[in-house]
Scaffold this active site. Sequence first.
Site, PDB file in Angstrom:
ATOM      1  N   HIS A   1       0.836  -1.202   0.000  1.00  0.00           N
ATOM      2  CA  HIS A   1       0.000   0.000   0.000  1.00  0.00           C
ATOM      3  C   HIS A   1       0.873   1.255   0.000  1.00  0.00           C
ATOM      4  O   HIS A   1       1.132   1.849  -1.043  1.00  0.00           O
ATOM      5  CB  HIS A   1      -0.930  -0.037   1.216  1.00  0.00           C
ATOM      6  CG  HIS A   1      -1.971   1.045   1.247  1.00  0.00           C
ATOM      7  ND1 HIS A   1      -2.209   1.892   0.186  1.00  0.00           N
ATOM      8  CD2 HIS A   1      -2.849   1.417   2.234  1.00  0.00           C
ATOM      9  CE1 HIS A   1      -3.184   2.731   0.518  1.00  0.00           C
ATOM     10  NE2 HIS A   1      -3.580   2.463   1.751  1.00  0.00           N
TER      11      HIS A   1
ATOM     12  N   HIS B   1      -0.350   0.767 -12.428  1.00  0.00           N
ATOM     13  CA  HIS B   1      -1.070   0.987 -11.173  1.00  0.00           C
ATOM     14  C   HIS B   1      -2.254   0.024 -11.109  1.00  0.00           C
ATOM     15  O   HIS B   1      -2.872  -0.264 -12.134  1.00  0.00           O
ATOM     16  CB  HIS B   1      -1.574   2.437 -11.098  1.00  0.00           C
ATOM     17  CG  HIS B   1      -2.010   2.859  -9.725  1.00  0.00           C
ATOM     18  ND1 HIS B   1      -3.264   2.569  -9.231  1.00  0.00           N
ATOM     19  CD2 HIS B   1      -1.361   3.538  -8.748  1.00  0.00           C
ATOM     20  CE1 HIS B   1      -3.367   3.062  -8.003  1.00  0.00           C
ATOM     21  NE2 HIS B   1      -2.234   3.654  -7.681  1.00  0.00           N
TER      22      HIS B   1
ATOM     23  N   ASP C   1       4.089   7.110  -7.501  1.00  0.00           N
ATOM     24  CA  ASP C   1       5.071   6.619  -6.539  1.00  0.00           C
ATOM     25  C   ASP C   1       6.494   6.717  -7.087  1.00  0.00           C
ATOM     26  O   ASP C   1       7.433   6.997  -6.352  1.00  0.00           O
ATOM     27  CB  ASP C   1       4.766   5.169  -6.158  1.00  0.00           C
ATOM     28  CG  ASP C   1       3.427   5.032  -5.455  1.00  0.00           C
ATOM     29  OD1 ASP C   1       3.194   5.777  -4.501  1.00  0.00           O
ATOM     30  OD2 ASP C   1       2.614   4.194  -5.872  1.00  0.00           O
TER      31      ASP C   1
END
Length: 427
Positions: free
Chosen positions: A264, A305, A363
């Site tokens: 996560h 993703h 990210d």
Amino acid sequence: MTQKEAQLKIGNQTVNLPIYSGTYGNDVIGISDLGKAGVFTYDPGFMATAACESKITYIDGDKGVLLYRGYPIEQLAEESDFLEVCYLLLNGELPNAVQKQTFSKQINNHTMLHEQISLFYRGFRRDAHPMAVMVGVVGALSAFYHDSLDINNPSHREIAAFRLIAKMPTIAAMCYKYHIGQPFMYPQNRLSYAENFLYMLFGVPSEEYQPNPVIARALDRIFILHADHEQNASTSTVRLAGSTGANPFACISAGIAALWGPAHGGANEACLNMLKEIGDVSQIKKYVDRAKDPKDPFRLMGFGHRVYKNYDPRAKVMRETCHEVLEAVGAKNEPLFKIAMELERIALEDDYFIEKKLYPNVDYYSGITLSAIGIPTNMFTVIFALARTVGWISHWNEMHANNSRIGRPRQLYTGPAERDFVPVKKR
């Protein structure tokens, strides 16, 4: 929310189920009455189950859309600031000038921590992971701020939200300072939210610290881009904990614990570790080839993703911000960032990546950006938690405002059938 109806046949039974339509997204079949027919649904990971109704955030993964209260994330990241976005998520509308000023002042009034909390840090080892410290400290806040724990009182919920949003940068910075053995820095309310965090993170009593405006703006964007992301694992955890009537500080601590998981909140830290593993620009082709080999377990972190099947809408803004920061700190020629930029170029041009839509995600760029700013990798998830707090508390508040029921998922039991106990001497 409009309503239609579906019929489900189970043997000789027919069950009428309502179908709800939201503003966007798939229609949702209401299954609350299935238990009357003696059955439940089986949905591991809740991938096809809407556990709540919400007006806060909407995601369309196929189209690459992320909306906060209806506003595209790209517009908010480019034109707004984090505290304005906090107001939006909490209240449903953007503030006018007076409301924005009042809200910022309210947040500034709560940036300090009770002085005894600084002693609480001393109970942790210096080498403890900052997330471990944050989980403990945030959970302990209810022992210091027990004047706002009536979850049925809207005023109490509001002051709890102010306190959490305001104190998280102070808590996060103290986690870092304690880890490296430097004295805690008290917040400076003359600074913006992001500038204040940088000051508490990198300032020392012996020198004057002036935050770089490029870095402060980059950090503010990172906060905005990570402020909320619909019903993800940590948000669902906060809602489930909150449904029991637990106090807001305990619920946010539960969300932080869920975020800590590498699947996560640890993705940007994994990206940096991957770049370090590659080690040199000359090694990139070898690792790209490994990523393309279905027999090789190696995977490039930070590409594609789970939700966004197209381009991550946050990544475009984060890419620009990343390059701005690398330029501002003169890091573009550093080995690690040269690897990152070359890998980015390959991913945006290589047919394999394009065909499979493995674009660099938020990210990837946020990890590079935070590293360039000088923030260590073990603080990445802490900063994620800092930013996500406003999303968590917004969902928690919405849930209580709607008088939601306690969460109680069902299960498919596949264990032993009933059997008689055998005393140990006879086993």
